[in-house]
Structures are given as C-alpha cells and as structure tokens.
Design a protein around this motif. Sequence first.
Motif, PDB file in Angstrom:
ATOM      1  N   THR A  46       0.449  -1.191   0.022  1.00  0.00           N
ATOM      2  CA  THR A  46      -0.592   0.179  -0.011  1.00  0.00           C
ATOM      3  C   THR A  46       0.596   1.184  -0.106  1.00  0.00           C
ATOM      4  O   THR A  46       0.649   2.233  -0.964  1.00  0.00           O
ATOM      5  N   ARG A  47       2.098   1.153   0.748  1.00  0.00           N
ATOM      6  CA  ARG A  47       3.117   2.983   0.840  1.00  0.00           C
ATOM      7  C   ARG A  47       3.627   2.087  -0.471  1.00  0.00           C
ATOM      8  O   ARG A  47       3.674   3.781  -1.434  1.00  0.00           O
ATOM      9  N   VAL A  48       3.747   1.798  -1.545  1.00  0.00           N
ATOM     10  CA  VAL A  48       4.367   1.763  -2.298  1.00  0.00           C
ATOM     11  C   VAL A  48       3.575   2.306  -3.328  1.00  0.00           C
ATOM     12  O   VAL A  48       4.392   2.627  -4.622  1.00  0.00           O
ATOM     13  N   ALA A  49       2.339   1.546  -3.374  1.00  0.00           N
ATOM     14  CA  ALA A  49       1.681   2.343  -4.355  1.00  0.00           C
ATOM     15  C   ALA A  49       1.146   3.526  -4.002  1.00  0.00           C
ATOM     16  O   ALA A  49       1.170   4.228  -5.264  1.00  0.00           O
ATOM     17  N   ALA A  50       1.451   3.746  -2.994  1.00  0.00           N
ATOM     18  CA  ALA A  50       0.735   5.392  -2.246  1.00  0.00           C
ATOM     19  C   ALA A  50       2.292   5.781  -2.926  1.00  0.00           C
ATOM     20  O   ALA A  50       1.940   7.132  -3.607  1.00  0.00           O
ATOM     21  N   THR A  51       3.372   5.420  -2.750  1.00  0.00           N
ATOM     22  CA  THR A  51       4.917   6.665  -3.635  1.00  0.00           C
ATOM     23  C   THR A  51       4.600   6.767  -5.041  1.00  0.00           C
ATOM     24  O   THR A  51       4.797   7.993  -5.628  1.00  0.00           O
ATOM     25  N   SER A  55      -2.827   1.804  -8.518  1.00  0.00           N
ATOM     26  CA  SER A  55      -2.749  -0.060  -7.360  1.00  0.00           C
ATOM     27  C   SER A  55      -1.765  -0.668  -6.780  1.00  0.00           C
ATOM     28  O   SER A  55      -0.790   0.021  -7.261  1.00  0.00           O
ATOM     29  N   GLN A  56      -2.454  -1.374  -6.475  1.00  0.00           N
ATOM     30  CA  GLN A  56      -1.812  -2.352  -5.617  1.00  0.00           C
ATOM     31  C   GLN A  56      -1.328  -3.485  -6.431  1.00  0.00           C
ATOM     32  O   GLN A  56      -0.227  -3.688  -6.508  1.00  0.00           O
TER      33      GLN A  56
END
Length: 225
Positions: A46-51, A55-56
């Motif tokens: 989720t953090r990588v996706a937000a960066t 989406s995941q």
Amino acid sequence: MSPYLQIMPAHDQTDVRQTLSHRIRDTLVRQIVSGELEPGERLVETRVAATFGTSQAPVREALRELETFGLVEIKPRRGTFVRSFIRETLRESYVLRAALEETATRLVLMAGNVPFDQLKDDVKRMHDAARENDTEAVGMESVTFHRHILEAAGNDLIKRSWENLHIEARTSVTIMARTPDLAGIARDHEALLDSLSAGDVEAACALARQHQWDYAELPDSTPSD
C-alpha cells in the motif's frame, strides 16, 4: 475510476499496468542495490502504491519480479522483505563470471572456434534495441552474446558454472540498478567482437575480464566527497 479507464480496452489496461510495474520494479531495484532500501526492510504494497500513485496490482507484479531476481523474499501472511548481501553477491558473481568468460575466450580463440556470425547478429540486435531504448532487449542480447562464446568454448563444466550464476537475472538487476547507456553497452560488445576478430588471445582475454569487472562496480547511495 476515470471515464477513460472505464472504456479502455482490456489489452491497453494490461499494457499500462505492465509499464507501471516495470517502472516500480526498476526504481526498487536501484534503491535496493544502492542500499537506500536496507536488508530486512519490509516493502508494504500500500505504501509503495501510494508513492507511485497507483493501485496495488502493478506493485504486486513488480515485487514478484524482484523475488525472481533474488532481491526480496515474500513471506506468506508476513509481507515482502529486502534480502541481505545483495551488493556483495552481485560483485562476487561478476568476479567469478569474469574468470569463466576469460577462460572461454581463450578456449574459442585457441581452437579457432569463434562463432562470428552469431556474435555479429547479437551486436546488431543490441544496437537496434538501443535505438529503440529497449533496456530489457539490450540485456537479453548481451546475455545471448556471452552465451554464444561459452557454448563455443566446448567446456561443459565452465558453461554449467556460468549458467548457475543465473546470468539473465543478474544482468537485468545490474542494468536496472544503473542509469544505463544502452548505446554504450552495444559498443562495448562490439569492442569485444573486434578483439576476437583481431585474434590476439591475451588482449581479448584481458578485455573479456575487464568487461565483467566494470559491472562489479555498483552504484552506491553514499554521497561522494
């Protein structure tokens, strides 16, 4: 979801996801190899996706590729973690690879068994891929070039030792960890071919060895003085 994404054909959506996945993968490779992401560090989808503002799904695809490369370990119900000793393992693999390819170069030249036609085709495809800015294709053609020399050497133990280094994965990781000069990579292999054509065994062996040693110098996150 935007109206554009709702009407986008399925195959186009797949292409977009793969492009995002590759961008995420390449960024994470550089961060892991440089040490910016430390051994044991957990990569939260989720953090990588937000960066990356995505989406995941493409993150998950990128992490699976990193697992294939041996850079991360995916532990069921626990998460994805950066593996230890990545830089050291890569460096050591290139030192060993240098010795194997130097010996193979010596064998093919002494036997007069250099596969010139195959190597010329490999270099041509490398130049074509570089012009298309196709990093993966350049890496693949590089591996094919060196494999042709190993196969022509006619020493099964050397070839098996070389294959056991997981050359494709390590080549991909090394290229992604850098800011690759694709045209330069193609020119380097053209220089290797020229050295084989010249027939000077010691000069060709020295270049084959140095070619791999150069790749053992990996990028570092530590600021230079």
